[in-house]
Design a protein around this motif. Structure first.
Motif, PDB file in Angstrom:
ATOM      1  N   GLU A  92      53.388 -94.118 100.455  1.00 22.94           N
ATOM      2  CA  GLU A  92      54.838 -94.247 100.373  1.00 22.94           C
ATOM      3  C   GLU A  92      55.292 -95.420 101.247  1.00 22.94           C
ATOM      4  OE1 GLU A  92      56.448 -89.694  99.704  1.00 22.94           O
ATOM      5  OE2 GLU A  92      56.072 -90.360 101.763  1.00 22.94           O
ATOM      6  N   LYS A  93      56.355 -96.102 100.789  1.00 21.73           N
ATOM      7  CA  LYS A  93      56.932 -97.181 101.588  1.00 21.73           C
ATOM      8  C   LYS A  93      58.395 -97.365 101.197  1.00 21.73           C
ATOM      9  CE  LYS A  93      55.467-100.962  98.477  1.00 21.73           C
ATOM     10  NZ  LYS A  93      54.677-102.223  98.388  1.00 21.73           N
ATOM     11  N   PRO A  94      59.245 -97.807 102.128  1.00 21.46           N
ATOM     12  CA  PRO A  94      60.676 -97.973 101.821  1.00 21.46           C
ATOM     13  C   PRO A  94      60.932 -99.239 101.012  1.00 21.46           C
ATOM     14  CG  PRO A  94      60.223 -98.626 104.082  1.00 21.46           C
ATOM     15  CD  PRO A  94      58.937 -98.061 103.545  1.00 21.46           C
ATOM     16  N   ASN A  95      62.010 -99.197 100.228  1.00 20.95           N
ATOM     17  CA  ASN A  95      62.437-100.348  99.431  1.00 20.95           C
ATOM     18  C   ASN A  95      63.952-100.470  99.564  1.00 20.95           C
ATOM     19  OD1 ASN A  95      63.564-101.853  97.201  1.00 20.95           O
ATOM     20  ND2 ASN A  95      61.598-101.733  96.175  1.00 20.95           N
ATOM     21  N   ASP A  96      64.427-101.601 100.111  1.00 23.67           N
ATOM     22  CA  ASP A  96      65.866-101.831 100.315  1.00 23.67           C
ATOM     23  C   ASP A  96      66.419-102.914  99.401  1.00 23.67           C
ATOM     24  OD1 ASP A  96      66.113 -99.996 102.546  1.00 23.67           O
ATOM     25  OD2 ASP A  96      64.976-101.467 103.721  1.00 23.67           O
TER      26      ASP A  96
END
Length: 308
Positions: free
Chosen positions: A285-289
Motif C-alpha cells: 500500500e502507498k498514498p496517492n495525492d
C-alpha cells in the motif's frame, strides 16, 4: 428456503427504498403538479413528440386518468397537440415554452432534494451507492440482460484512444478523478502502443459498443502486469468483468508467466472483490495525492501462477 429468503430480502429493500423515494417526492411534487403529473411532463419532454398512449403504457397510468391529465395540460397551456403525419388518427404531444419552464423547475427541485439526501455521505459511500444503483438497473434491464450481444476481442486501430476516453470519463464521473489520472492512463497506453511485446489489450463490446477493457503487459519474462481494467458502470452485473479477467489470466498462462501483479486503489470495491475471487492477494500500500483532492491509498495485488 433460500429462494423464500431472497424474495423476502428483496421485498424488505423495496419497502425501505419506497419510503426513501416517498420522502423525496413529498418535497418535490407538490401542488399543482403531484407525482403522476410530474412524471407525465417529464416523459413528454424526453420523448418530444409522443402519443398519450405511449406515455400511459410506459408509466402504467389508467386510460381515463391519462385523458384527464392531457385535457388539463392543454387547458393550462402546458402541452400542445400536433397531428401525426404517419397516422392522421394519432396526435403527438409536445411541451409548450411554459411547459418546458415547468419541467426545468421540476428538475431543479429534484436535484436540490436529492442533493440534500446525499450531502452527508462520504465520497466512498456515494460511489458505492451509485455503483449499486447502476448494478440494479443493469440486472433488471431487458436490453442489457437478455438481448445484448457481449464479445471480448483484442484491440484494433482506434481502440486505444477510446480505452483512454473510457477511463477518463468513468473515473471522473464516478470518483472525481482529475486530469492527472487521465494523463497517467494515456501515458501508459502510449508506451504500450510503442512496445506491446509479451502483452495484449482486450476490449469488451456490447452490441458493437466498447464498454470495458483489460490488458496484460510484460514486466519481465516471468512476471506480467494486469492493467487498464475498467467497465462502464451501466454494464455491471452482466458478467463482463469476469470475462475480461479470465481472458487476461488465460493469456498469462499461455505465455507461461509465473506471476501477475496489478495496482489499484482501495475505493474500487467491486474490482477488489473480483481480484480476491481470482486469488490475488494484497501485498503493498502507498498514498496517492495526485488524482483527487483527498489522499487515495494505492494497492498492489499479486497472483502466483507457478503454484497452479
Amino acid at each position: 428456503m433460500e429462494s423464500i429468503q431472497n424474495v423476502e430480502n428483496i421485498r424488505k429493500f423495496n419497502r425501505y427504498y419506497s419510503n426513501v423515494l416517498g420522502k423525496i417526492d413529498q418535497e418535490i411534487y407538490n401542488q399543482p403538479f403531484p407525482f403522476t403529473e410530474a412524471r407525465v411532463i417529464t416523459e413528454i419532454n424526453l420523448r418530444n413528440g409522443c402519443t398519450a398512449t405511449e406515455v400511459r403504457e410506459t408509466l402504467g397510468i389508467d386510460r381515463g386518468y391519462m385523458s384527464r391529465i392531457v385535457q388539463k395540460f392543454e387547458e393550462e397551456k402546458i402541452i400542445f397537440k400536433h397531428q401525426s403525419s404517419d397516422d392522421k388518427r394519432q396526435y403527438l404531444l409536445y411541451l409548450t415554452d411554459y411547459g418546458k419552464e415547468i419541467f426545468n423547475n421540476l428538475v431543479e427541485n429534484a436535484n436540490r432534494e436529492v442533493g440534500k439526501m446525499i450531502q452527508s455521505l462520504s465520497k466512498r459511500d456515494l460511489s458505492r451507492l451509485i455503483t449499486s444503483m447502476e448494478t440494479i438497473e443493469s440486472i433488471f434491464s431487458k436490453e442489457n440482460s437478455f438481448q445484448s450481444e457481449v464479445s471480448i476481442r483484442s484491440f484494433q486501430p482506434g481502440d486505444v484512444g477510446y480505452v483512454a476516453h473510457l477511463h477518463g470519463r468513468f473515473y471522473e464521473k464516478t470518483y472525481g478523478f482529475g486530469q492527472m489520472f487521465e494523463y497517467y492512463v494515456m501515458k501508459g497506453l502510449t508506451e504500450f502502443m510503442i512496445n506491446s511485446d509479451g502483452g495484449d489489450l482486450w476490449v469488451a463490446e456490447v452490441n458493437g459498443e466498447i464498454v470495458g477493457s483489460i490488458a496484460i503487459t510484460g514486466s519481465n519474462d516471468k512476471v506480467a502486469q494486469l492493467r487498464w481494467f475498467v467497465l462502464d458502470g451501466s454494464y455491471h452485473g452482466m458478467g463482463i468483468g469476469k470475462k475480461l479477467m479470465e481472458t487476461a489470466l488465460s493469456f498469462c498462462r499461455e505465455q507461461r508467466y509465473q506471476h501477475v501483479f496489478l495496482w489499484t486503489v482501495s475505493i474500487l470495491e467491486a474490482a477488489r472483490y473480483l481480484y480476491q475471487k481470482y486469488n490475488f492477494t494484497l501485498t503493498e500500500e502507498k498514498p496517492n495525492d495526485e488524482w483527487i483532492e483527498t489522499t487515495l491509498i494505492e494497492e498492489r495485488w499479486d497472483l502466483n501462477l507457478a503454484d497452479e
